[in-house]
Design a protein around this motif. Structure first.
Motif, short mmCIF file in Angstrom:
data_model
loop_
_atom_site.label_atom_id
_atom_site.label_comp_id
_atom_site.label_asym_id
_atom_site.label_seq_id
_atom_site.Cartn_x
_atom_site.Cartn_y
_atom_site.Cartn_z
N SER A 202 0.83 -1.20 0.00
CA SER A 202 0.00 0.00 0.00
C SER A 202 0.87 1.25 0.00
O SER A 202 1.91 1.31 0.66
CB SER A 202 -0.91 0.01 1.24
N LEU A 203 0.42 2.25 -0.75
CA LEU A 203 1.15 3.51 -0.84
C LEU A 203 0.56 4.61 0.05
O LEU A 203 1.03 5.75 0.01
CB LEU A 203 1.17 4.00 -2.30
N GLN A 204 -0.43 4.25 0.83
CA GLN A 204 -1.06 5.25 1.70
C GLN A 204 -0.30 5.33 3.03
O GLN A 204 -0.69 4.78 4.05
CB GLN A 204 -2.54 4.89 1.93
N GLY A 205 0.83 6.03 2.97
CA GLY A 205 1.69 6.22 4.15
C GLY A 205 2.81 7.15 3.78
O GLY A 205 2.85 7.74 2.68
N ILE A 206 3.74 7.28 4.74
CA ILE A 206 4.86 8.19 4.49
C ILE A 206 5.75 7.66 3.38
O ILE A 206 6.19 8.42 2.49
CB ILE A 206 5.66 8.38 5.81
N LEU A 207 6.02 6.37 3.37
CA LEU A 207 6.86 5.80 2.33
C LEU A 207 6.20 5.91 0.95
O LEU A 207 6.86 6.26 -0.03
CB LEU A 207 7.16 4.33 2.67
N GLY A 208 4.92 5.66 0.92
CA GLY A 208 4.22 5.77 -0.36
C GLY A 208 4.16 7.20 -0.86
O GLY A 208 4.27 7.45 -2.08
N THR A 209 4.01 8.16 0.10
CA THR A 209 3.96 9.56 -0.30
C THR A 209 5.30 10.02 -0.85
O THR A 209 5.38 10.73 -1.88
CB THR A 209 3.55 10.43 0.89
N LEU A 210 6.39 9.62 -0.17
CA LEU A 210 7.72 9.99 -0.66
C LEU A 210 8.02 9.36 -2.02
O LEU A 210 8.61 10.00 -2.90
CB LEU A 210 8.77 9.57 0.36
N LEU A 211 7.61 8.10 -2.18
CA LEU A 211 7.82 7.44 -3.47
C LEU A 211 7.01 8.11 -4.57
O LEU A 211 7.50 8.29 -5.70
CB LEU A 211 7.44 5.96 -3.34
N ALA A 212 5.79 8.54 -4.24
CA ALA A 212 4.97 9.22 -5.24
C ALA A 212 5.56 10.57 -5.63
O ALA A 212 5.58 10.93 -6.82
CB ALA A 212 3.54 9.40 -4.69
N LEU A 213 6.08 11.31 -4.66
CA LEU A 213 6.73 12.60 -4.98
C LEU A 213 7.98 12.40 -5.83
O LEU A 213 8.26 13.19 -6.74
CB LEU A 213 7.08 13.33 -3.68
N PHE A 214 8.72 11.34 -5.52
CA PHE A 214 9.92 11.07 -6.32
C PHE A 214 9.55 10.73 -7.76
O PHE A 214 10.20 11.18 -8.71
CB PHE A 214 10.70 9.92 -5.67
N ILE A 215 8.50 9.93 -7.95
CA ILE A 215 8.08 9.54 -9.30
C ILE A 215 7.55 10.76 -10.07
O ILE A 215 7.82 10.91 -11.27
CB ILE A 215 7.02 8.43 -9.22
N VAL A 216 6.82 11.63 -9.38
CA VAL A 216 6.31 12.83 -10.04
C VAL A 216 7.45 13.72 -10.50
O VAL A 216 7.44 14.27 -11.62
CB VAL A 216 5.34 13.59 -9.10
N GLY A 217 8.46 13.92 -9.62
CA GLY A 217 9.63 14.71 -10.02
C GLY A 217 10.39 14.06 -11.17
O GLY A 217 10.89 14.75 -12.07
N TRP A 218 10.47 12.74 -11.17
CA TRP A 218 11.15 12.01 -12.25
C TRP A 218 10.44 12.23 -13.59
O TRP A 218 11.08 12.56 -14.60
CB TRP A 218 11.18 10.54 -11.88
N CYS A 219 9.13 12.08 -13.59
CA CYS A 219 8.37 12.25 -14.84
C CYS A 219 8.44 13.69 -15.36
O CYS A 219 8.66 13.92 -16.56
CB CYS A 219 6.91 11.86 -14.60
N SER A 220 8.28 14.64 -14.46
CA SER A 220 8.28 16.04 -14.89
C SER A 220 9.67 16.48 -15.35
O SER A 220 9.80 17.26 -16.31
CB SER A 220 7.80 16.94 -13.75
N LEU A 221 10.74 15.97 -14.71
CA LEU A 221 12.10 16.32 -15.14
C LEU A 221 12.40 15.76 -16.53
O LEU A 221 12.99 16.44 -17.38
CB LEU A 221 13.11 15.80 -14.11
N SER A 222 11.99 14.52 -16.76
CA SER A 222 12.24 13.92 -18.08
C SER A 222 11.44 14.64 -19.17
O SER A 222 11.96 14.92 -20.26
CB SER A 222 11.86 12.44 -18.05
N ALA A 223 10.19 14.97 -18.90
CA ALA A 223 9.36 15.64 -19.91
C ALA A 223 9.88 17.04 -20.22
O ALA A 223 9.96 17.45 -21.39
CB ALA A 223 7.91 15.70 -19.43
N SER A 224 10.25 17.78 -19.18
CA SER A 224 10.77 19.14 -19.41
C SER A 224 12.10 19.11 -20.15
O SER A 224 12.37 19.97 -20.99
CB SER A 224 10.91 19.86 -18.07
#
Length: 257
Positions: A202-224
Motif C-alpha cells: 500500500s502507498l497510503q503512508g509516508i513511504l508511499g507519499t515519498l515514493l509518489a513525490l519522487f516519481i512525479v519529479g522524475w516524470c516532470s524532469l524527463s518531460a521538461s
C-alpha cells in the motif's frame, strides 16, 4: 415571235452528242482498268464478281496502336518494377510508424533524466510507446483493484491539450499535438513503476507519499528535458517542469488513492 424561236434553237444547240458521251465513258473505263492493272501484284485486273482478298484492297497499316499513347515493352517494365521495387521499400513496421530503435532510445532517455535528449528523435509523433504505457498503467491499476482506464485516457487527453497550448505560447517554433502526446506518454513510464508498486504494498503512508513525490519529479524532469531539447527552449526547463508536475501529480493521486 420567229426571232425568239430562232434564238431558242441557237442557244440549246451544241456539238455534244450521245456518241461522244459513250466514248468518254469507255475511255474512263480503260484508264481505270489501266490503273487497276498497275496496282494489282500479278498485272491482271480482277474479274467482276471474283473474290478479292482484303490485303489487295486495303493498304498495309504499319502502326496498330492508339494515338498519343506510347507503346510499352512489358518485359522491360516487369524487370524494372521487380528489380527496383522490393529492394528499396522500407520495412512494414517503419511504414506504419513503428520504429523499435527510436522507441528504445526514447525509453532510455526517460529512464535516465540526466542523459541528453536527441531533439530530432524526440520531435517525432510516435504514439506506439505512449499507447503501450497507458495500457500498462491501466492494467497495473486494475491489478490493484482500480478500474480507471477512462480516467487515464481522459486526463491524458486534457493534459496534452493544455500542454500544447502552453508550449505554443512559450516557444517560437511551435509544437504539434502528436509531439506533445508522444513526449508526455513516454514520460508516463515511471508512473507505471509506481502503480506496479501499489500492487505489492500500500502507498497510503509516508513511504508511499515519498515514493509518489519522487516519481512525479522524475516524470516532470524527463518531460521538461525533452521539451527543451526538441523546441530549443534553453533556460526554460523549470517553467515547463511545473505544469508537467501538476499533470503527473494527478496520475500519482489516482495511483495512491
Amino acid at each position: 415571235m420567229s426571232n425568239f424561236e430562232q434564238f431558242h434553237l441557237d442557244f440549246y444547240q451544241s456539238s455534244y452528242t450521245i456518241d461522244n458521251q459513250e466514248e468518254g465513258y469507255n475511255s474512263y473505263g480503260s484508264n481505270e482498268n489501266l490503273c487497276g492493272s498497275r496496282r494489282s501484284p500479278t498485272g491482271e485486273r480482277p474479274q467482276t464478281g471474283a473474290f478479292v482478298p482484303s490485303e489487295v484492297l486495303l493498304p498495309p497499316q504499319s502502326y496498330a496502336g492508339q494515338i498519343l499513347q506510347p507503346t510499352y515493352d512489358f518485359n522491360t517494365l516487369s524487370h524494372v518494377s521487380y528489380a527496383d521495387g522490393f529492394d528499396e521499400e522500407p520495412p512494414l513496421l517503419e511504414e506504419l510508424g513503428i520504429n523499435f530503435d527510436h522507441i528504445w532510445q526514447k525509453t532510455l532517455t526517460v529512464l535516465n533524466p540526466m542523459k541528453p535528449a536527441d531533439g530530432n528523435i524526440m520531435n517525432e509523433t510516435d504514439l506506439t510507446g505512449p499507447m503501450v504505457f497507458c495500457l500498462a498503467l491501466g492494467a497495473t491499476l486494475l491489478l490493484a483493484g482500480k478500474v480507471h482506464f477512462g480516467y487515464v485516457y481522459g486526463m491524458s487527453a486534457m493534459g496534452c491539450l493544455a500542454m500544447h497550448t502552453l508550449l505554443n505560447l512559450m516557444s517560437i517554433t511551435g509544437v504539434s499535438h502528436g509531439c506533445v502526446a508522444s513526449v508526455l506518454g513516454y514520460c508516463l513510464l515511471p508512473m507505471v513503476i509506481l502503480s506496479g508498486s501499489a500492487v505489492v504494498f500500500s502507498l497510503q503512508g509516508i513511504l508511499g507519499t515519498l515514493l509518489a513525490l519522487f516519481i512525479v519529479g522524475w516524470c516532470s524532469l524527463s518531460a521538461s528535458k525533452i521539451f527543451t531539447s526538441a523546441l530549443a527552449m534553453e533556460g526554460q526547463q523549470l517553467l515547463i517542469a511545473y505544469p508537467c508536475a501538476l499533470l503527473y501529480g494527478l496520475f500519482a493521486l489516482l495511483t495512491v488513492f
